[in-house]
Design an enzyme around this catalytic site. Structure first.
Site, PDB file in Angstrom:
ATOM      1  N   CYS A 273       1.258  -1.672  -0.253  1.00 35.75           N
ATOM      2  CA  CYS A 273       0.293   0.119   0.029  1.00 35.75           C
ATOM      3  C   CYS A 273       1.149   1.309   0.113  1.00 35.75           C
ATOM      4  O   CYS A 273       2.421   0.841   0.257  1.00 35.75           O
ATOM      5  CB  CYS A 273      -0.931   0.039   1.239  1.00 35.75           C
ATOM      6  SG  CYS A 273      -1.641  -1.514   1.557  1.00 35.75           S
TER       7      CYS A 273
ATOM      8  N   ARG B  52       1.517   1.456  -6.057  1.00 39.48           N
ATOM      9  CA  ARG B  52       2.014   0.515  -4.864  1.00 39.48           C
ATOM     10  C   ARG B  52       1.231  -0.500  -3.995  1.00 39.48           C
ATOM     11  O   ARG B  52       1.185  -0.930  -3.302  1.00 39.48           O
ATOM     12  CB  ARG B  52       2.417   1.399  -3.475  1.00 39.48           C
ATOM     13  CG  ARG B  52       4.190   2.471  -3.607  1.00 39.48           C
ATOM     14  CD  ARG B  52       4.335   3.337  -3.237  1.00 39.48           C
ATOM     15  NE  ARG B  52       4.418   2.593  -1.344  1.00 39.48           N
ATOM     16  CZ  ARG B  52       5.727   2.233  -1.555  1.00 39.48           C
ATOM     17  NH1 ARG B  52       6.715   2.615  -2.060  1.00 39.48           N
ATOM     18  NH2 ARG B  52       5.890   1.459  -0.186  1.00 39.48           N
TER      19      ARG B  52
ATOM     20  N   TRP C 156      -3.474  -2.689  -1.636  1.00 43.10           N
ATOM     21  CA  TRP C 156      -2.744  -3.302  -1.817  1.00 43.10           C
ATOM     22  C   TRP C 156      -3.396  -4.531  -1.095  1.00 43.10           C
ATOM     23  O   TRP C 156      -2.967  -4.191   0.231  1.00 43.10           O
ATOM     24  CB  TRP C 156      -1.581  -3.872  -2.078  1.00 43.10           C
ATOM     25  CG  TRP C 156      -1.152  -5.390  -3.159  1.00 43.10           C
ATOM     26  CD1 TRP C 156      -1.379  -5.311  -4.570  1.00 43.10           C
ATOM     27  CD2 TRP C 156      -0.983  -6.304  -2.085  1.00 43.10           C
ATOM     28  NE1 TRP C 156      -1.369  -6.348  -5.012  1.00 43.10           N
ATOM     29  CE2 TRP C 156      -0.555  -7.335  -3.219  1.00 43.10           C
ATOM     30  CE3 TRP C 156      -0.657  -6.834  -1.510  1.00 43.10           C
ATOM     31  CZ2 TRP C 156      -0.008  -8.960  -3.701  1.00 43.10           C
ATOM     32  CZ3 TRP C 156      -0.196  -8.243  -0.689  1.00 43.10           C
ATOM     33  CH2 TRP C 156      -0.058  -8.695  -1.954  1.00 43.10           C
TER      34      TRP C 156
ATOM     35  N   ASN D 137      -0.028   0.837   6.033  1.00 45.55           N
ATOM     36  CA  ASN D 137       0.634   0.297   5.407  1.00 45.55           C
ATOM     37  C   ASN D 137       1.235  -0.845   6.196  1.00 45.55           C
ATOM     38  O   ASN D 137       1.802  -0.709   7.437  1.00 45.55           O
ATOM     39  CB  ASN D 137       1.778   0.999   4.622  1.00 45.55           C
ATOM     40  CG  ASN D 137       2.570   0.472   4.113  1.00 45.55           C
ATOM     41  OD1 ASN D 137       1.662  -0.926   3.446  1.00 45.55           O
ATOM     42  ND2 ASN D 137       3.512   0.745   3.720  1.00 45.55           N
ATOM     43  N   GLY D 138       1.335  -2.189   5.850  1.00 45.98           N
ATOM     44  CA  GLY D 138       1.978  -3.732   6.635  1.00 45.98           C
ATOM     45  C   GLY D 138       0.519  -4.344   6.848  1.00 45.98           C
ATOM     46  O   GLY D 138      -0.760  -4.659   6.461  1.00 45.98           O
TER      47      GLY D 138
ATOM     48  N   GLU E 122      12.975 -14.223 -17.607  1.00 42.52           N
ATOM     49  CA  GLU E 122      12.420 -13.158 -17.198  1.00 42.52           C
ATOM     50  C   GLU E 122      11.486 -13.119 -18.789  1.00 42.52           C
ATOM     51  O   GLU E 122      10.430 -11.750 -18.396  1.00 42.52           O
ATOM     52  CB  GLU E 122      13.938 -12.251 -17.453  1.00 42.52           C
ATOM     53  CG  GLU E 122      13.162 -10.746 -17.307  1.00 42.52           C
ATOM     54  CD  GLU E 122      13.055  -9.913 -16.096  1.00 42.52           C
ATOM     55  OE1 GLU E 122      12.180 -10.596 -14.932  1.00 42.52           O
ATOM     56  OE2 GLU E 122      11.929  -9.290 -16.145  1.00 42.52           O
TER      57      GLU E 122
ATOM     58  N   LYS F  90       7.975 -11.440 -17.273  1.00 44.45           N
ATOM     59  CA  LYS F  90       6.988 -10.466 -18.067  1.00 44.45           C
ATOM     60  C   LYS F  90       5.133 -10.570 -18.650  1.00 44.45           C
ATOM     61  O   LYS F  90       4.602  -9.419 -18.232  1.00 44.45           O
ATOM     62  CB  LYS F  90       7.775  -9.906 -19.000  1.00 44.45           C
ATOM     63  CG  LYS F  90       9.266  -9.117 -18.508  1.00 44.45           C
ATOM     64  CD  LYS F  90       8.913  -7.580 -17.539  1.00 44.45           C
ATOM     65  CE  LYS F  90       9.132  -8.348 -16.242  1.00 44.45           C
ATOM     66  NZ  LYS F  90      10.238  -7.966 -15.532  1.00 44.45           N
TER      67      LYS F  90
ATOM     68  N   GLU G  81       2.994 -11.306 -16.007  1.00 41.71           N
ATOM     69  CA  GLU G  81       1.770 -10.821 -15.133  1.00 41.71           C
ATOM     70  C   GLU G  81       1.582  -9.134 -16.133  1.00 41.71           C
ATOM     71  O   GLU G  81       0.846  -9.015 -14.810  1.00 41.71           O
ATOM     72  CB  GLU G  81       3.071 -10.423 -14.540  1.00 41.71           C
ATOM     73  CG  GLU G  81       4.453  -9.095 -15.029  1.00 41.71           C
ATOM     74  CD  GLU G  81       5.419  -8.711 -14.151  1.00 41.71           C
ATOM     75  OE1 GLU G  81       5.390  -8.511 -12.587  1.00 41.71           O
ATOM     76  OE2 GLU G  81       6.482  -8.384 -14.161  1.00 41.71           O
TER      77      GLU G  81
ATOM     78  N   HIS H 119      13.317 -33.131 -21.876  1.00 40.41           N
ATOM     79  CA  HIS H 119      12.575 -33.997 -21.006  1.00 40.41           C
ATOM     80  C   HIS H 119      11.896 -33.838 -20.260  1.00 40.41           C
ATOM     81  O   HIS H 119      10.817 -34.356 -19.140  1.00 40.41           O
ATOM     82  CB  HIS H 119      13.991 -33.680 -20.043  1.00 40.41           C
ATOM     83  CG  HIS H 119      15.471 -34.162 -20.247  1.00 40.41           C
ATOM     84  ND1 HIS H 119      16.102 -34.968 -20.338  1.00 40.41           N
ATOM     85  CD2 HIS H 119      16.024 -32.520 -20.746  1.00 40.41           C
ATOM     86  CE1 HIS H 119      17.531 -34.842 -20.597  1.00 40.41           C
ATOM     87  NE2 HIS H 119      17.724 -33.878 -21.191  1.00 40.41           N
TER      88      HIS H 119
ATOM     89  N   LYS I  90       4.022  -2.776  -6.657  1.00 34.57           N
ATOM     90  CA  LYS I  90       4.983  -2.598  -7.224  1.00 34.57           C
ATOM     91  C   LYS I  90       6.123  -2.969  -5.385  1.00 34.57           C
ATOM     92  O   LYS I  90       7.042  -3.806  -5.811  1.00 34.57           O
ATOM     93  CB  LYS I  90       5.325  -0.789  -6.674  1.00 34.57           C
ATOM     94  CG  LYS I  90       6.997  -0.724  -7.744  1.00 34.57           C
ATOM     95  CD  LYS I  90       7.108  -1.189  -8.689  1.00 34.57           C
ATOM     96  CE  LYS I  90       8.938  -1.309  -9.195  1.00 34.57           C
ATOM     97  NZ  LYS I  90       8.932  -2.117 -10.590  1.00 34.57           N
TER      98      LYS I  90
HETATM   99  O1  M6R Z   1      11.409  -4.693  -5.159  1.00 28.18           O
HETATM  100  P1  M6R Z   1      12.356  -5.891  -5.529  1.00 28.18           P
HETATM  101  O2  M6R Z   1      13.561  -6.086  -6.458  1.00 28.18           O
HETATM  102  O3  M6R Z   1      12.371  -6.260  -4.075  1.00 28.18           O
HETATM  103  O4  M6R Z   1      10.596  -6.851  -6.182  1.00 28.18           O
HETATM  104  C1  M6R Z   1      11.078  -7.908  -6.844  1.00 28.18           C
HETATM  105  C2  M6R Z   1       9.981  -8.771  -7.169  1.00 28.18           C
HETATM  106  O5  M6R Z   1       8.754  -8.447  -6.479  1.00 28.18           O
HETATM  107  C3  M6R Z   1       9.970  -7.867  -8.615  1.00 28.18           C
HETATM  108  O6  M6R Z   1      11.196  -8.049  -9.599  1.00 28.18           O
HETATM  109  C4  M6R Z   1       8.314  -8.765  -9.432  1.00 28.18           C
HETATM  110  O7  M6R Z   1       8.522  -9.914  -9.831  1.00 28.18           O
HETATM  111  C5  M6R Z   1       8.404  -7.990 -10.767  1.00 28.18           C
HETATM  112  N1  M6R Z   1       7.087  -7.587 -10.335  1.00 28.18           N
HETATM  113  C6  M6R Z   1       8.537  -7.989 -11.886  1.00 28.18           C
HETATM  114  O8  M6R Z   1       8.454  -7.717 -13.018  1.00 28.18           O
END
Ligand code: M6R
Length: 620
Positions: free
Chosen positions: A2, A27, A77, A103-104, A488, A492, A495, A511, A615
């Protein structure tokens, strides 16, 4: 997760609060809300979904009706309780006089909730946060802190367990906000006749560059005239002021249709700025690192901990460090690390990679590593965040603010920074000669210009994503450093486009995963340089033939001049030549575009805020 914002000043607080929420929405965007303190009363508006819904609600009421000059705001969030209007923050106390944003996670919320309910108060939401509003009112209305807003808020903070930032307002004290934090961030913005609060500086960068970061278990009392920092017992504490070194433009879209697109295009600068100043007089210098050459010489094992994209950057660090330094490198997703009793000691260097510096899993991994006596070096993009604060040393990436939830420029900057750590280790331990280190550094330094060239693939990828429609599933293959790139690329796509995507080591295909290949299935193949290690190249060319023979539509990422792949590529994306270890900093970029463009083809127009994500993931 959040985001919280707060404002006390002379201007219309609603306007400033909503603008701050707009900048912080990345966030969390399950709901948004704001409480304006005016004429001795609270005016609270909150709404499920993205901030746009709240803005509509406020416009419907008429912005002129919000005259107060103090506010607190929140974008959520969801953790405890579904994303809906009732669970949205701010939460208001039973007597309607106090409001809080949080937040938390309040870990002892069940006990506190019972206490509140035993006092005859009916909880209206399913959140853990609401108890804080009622506890504040109870403390303010009766007992030793009665009538004292500041003391009441501090008394509540002392009772909370877990990780939290809480902002308190009370309509009897319209010009004051009290706030406190533990393990989640809180920054004060110091303006002229106005004071701000934010989960990060983006909340107030439009108004002031003067900021103060609160330490662990610190509270702050803000008014229009300034701020006072204390511990939870009310004793004054010193917090370090700093000047924000990026401007409003960096936090805005700058002509792009999304933050993600802007951030993809900022990658040459992100890599350049991360490398800048780290090669001086022929030597790698990690000036922010606080680890001596002697410390680096004593390292017997490196352990990388990280999550998501940062984890993929760590996988690349393993290839580079083992090759350059000849020390074993282990890597683990941070959420698993501490549960399986990893073997660590004083001679282990733990590399904790995190863009936000707030990721709870990585933070807990850092804490665990420290209890085992390991040295922790954080690679982080956020100045002064919790992970670098708790680490022995930090190497900052200089990607600038990353607002798009999908990591792009921060990922490339992490790879560059991880490689710098590898070079520093190689230099300290003498596993590479100075001229070899210079050559590798020069290859890194040449990358921003090459990334600029890769950015020109955008139009081609836009067309390609239209041709691929409809996409239901997609596979990504790579060998050696192409394997983390494949992971990676798949992350992407998952998500952003919400479609099934998987990355594989190309050699693993036979395999099992090859059974997934069917007529027309799009498969991305990341092809290593034919000039680097020819054996890698020829093997992956065979893999492309194998999947083509089974009907796959191949999307091949290969270096300029690599003719061997041409007969087997349905779509060919050309990237400039570079050495094998450097290639991920080029080959990842087309996959970022591809994910964004396919996402839009699949109907997700808001690529900056994919569903269910946030985020910074500040809960485990
Ligand atoms: O802030 P951080 O780099 O620790 O975040 C790690 C992951 O949450 C972050 O890389 C997440 O996988 C991204 N949404 C990927 O695009």
């Amino acid at each position: 997760m959040c985001a919280i914002v707060g404002y006390v000043g002379q201007a219309q607080a609603l306007q400033i609060g909503l603008e701050a929420l707009e900048r912080m929405e990345y966030r969390g965007y399950d709901s948004a809300g704001i409480a304006v303190v005016q004429k001795g009363a609270l005016h609270v508006e909150k709404k499920e979904g993205k901030l746009a819904n709240l803005l509509e609600q406020v416009d419907h009421i008429g912005r002129d009706n919000f005259t107060g000059t103090t506010c607190i705001g929140h974008t959520r969030w969801a953790t405890h309780g579904r994303p809906n209007d009732v669970n949205a923050h701010p939460h208001v106390s039973f007597d309607g006089k106090a409001a809080i944003v949080h937040n938390g996670i309040i870990e002892n919320f069940a006990t506190l909730r019972e206490e509140v309910e035993n006092a005859g108060i009916e909880m209206t939401s399913e959140t853990d946060s609401e108890v804080a509003a009622h506890l504040l009112a109870l403390a303010y209305n009766d007992g030793p802190t009665a009538g004292d807003f500041e003391a009441s808020a501090l008394a509540v903070l002392r009772r909370l367990d877990g990780a939290f930032t809480v902002l308190f307002t009370h309509c009897d004290h319209p010009g004051t906000i009290v706030a406190g934090r533990r393990s989640t961030p809180l920054i004060v913005g110091v303006g002229d006749g106005e004071t701000f609060l934010g989960s990060d500086v983006a909340a107030f960068i439009a108004h002031t560059k003067k900021a103060v970061e609160l330490g662990q278990d610190n509270a702050v009392i803000i008014t229009a005239d300034g701020y006072r920092t204390t511990d939870f017992d009310g004793n004054d504490v010193e917090c370090t002021p700093f000047t924000i070194d990026w401007d409003l433009e960096a936090a805005e879209k700058g002509g792009f249709d999304s933050f993600m697109m802007k951030e993809i295009h900022e990658q040459p600068a992100a890599v350049r700025d991360t490398l800048a100043g780290h090669f001086v007089d022929g030597r790698i210098v990690l000036d922010e690192q606080r680890l001596s050459d002697e410390d680096l010489r004593g390292v017997e094992k490196v352990f990388v901990v990280a999550c998501g994209s940062a984890y993929h950057s760590g996988l690349l660090a393993k290839y580079a460090i083992e090759h350059w330094v000849r020390v074993p490198v282990e890597i683990e997703v941070a959420s698993e690390f501490r549960y399986r009793d990893p073997v660590l000691d004083q001679r282990t260097l733990v590399l904790a990679v995190s863009q936000s510096g707030e990721t709870a899993d990585t933070l807990e991994a850092v804490r665990h590593a420290k209890t085992q006596g390991a040295r922790v070096l954080a690679v982080c993009n956020t100045n002064g965040s919790q992970i670098p604060r708790e680490s022995d040393a930090v190497l900052y990436t200089h990607a600038g603010p990353e607002i798009g939830v999908a990591s792009t420029k921060a990922f490339l900057a992490q790879v560059a920074a991880n490689y710098l750590v590898g070079l520093a280790l190689a230099q300290a331990r003498g596993t590479k000669f100075a001229d070899e280190i210079a050559d590798i550094y020069n290859a890194l330094e040449a990358l921003p210009e090459k990334i600029e060239k890769v950015l020109k693939l955008r139009e081609q990828i836009l067309e390609l994503s239209k041709e691929l429609r409809p996409v239901k599933t997609m596979l990504f293959l790579g060998r050696y450093v192409g394997f983390p790139v494949a992971l990676e690329g798949a992350l992407k796509l998952k998500e952003l486009a919400y479609i099934h995507a998987e990355g594989f080591a190309a050699g693993e295909l036979k395999h099992g995963p090859i059974a997934l290949i069917e007529e027309g299935l799009p498969v991305v193949v990341v092809v290593p340089s034919p000039t680097g290690r020819p054996v890698l190249h020829s093997k992956i060319v065979s893999n492309i033939q194998e999947i083509r023979a089974r009907g796959a539509r191949t999307i091949v990422i290969a270096e300029e001049g690599d003719a061997a792949v041409e007969p087997f590529a349905n779509y060919l994306l050309r990237i400039p030549n570079t050495s094998s270890l450097m290639q991920p900093l080029l080959s990842t970029v087309p996959l970022q575009f591809l994910a964004a463009d396919i996402a839009r083809e699949c109907g997700n127009q808001d690529i900056d805020k994919p569903r269910n994500l946030a985020k910074s993931v500040t809960v485990e």
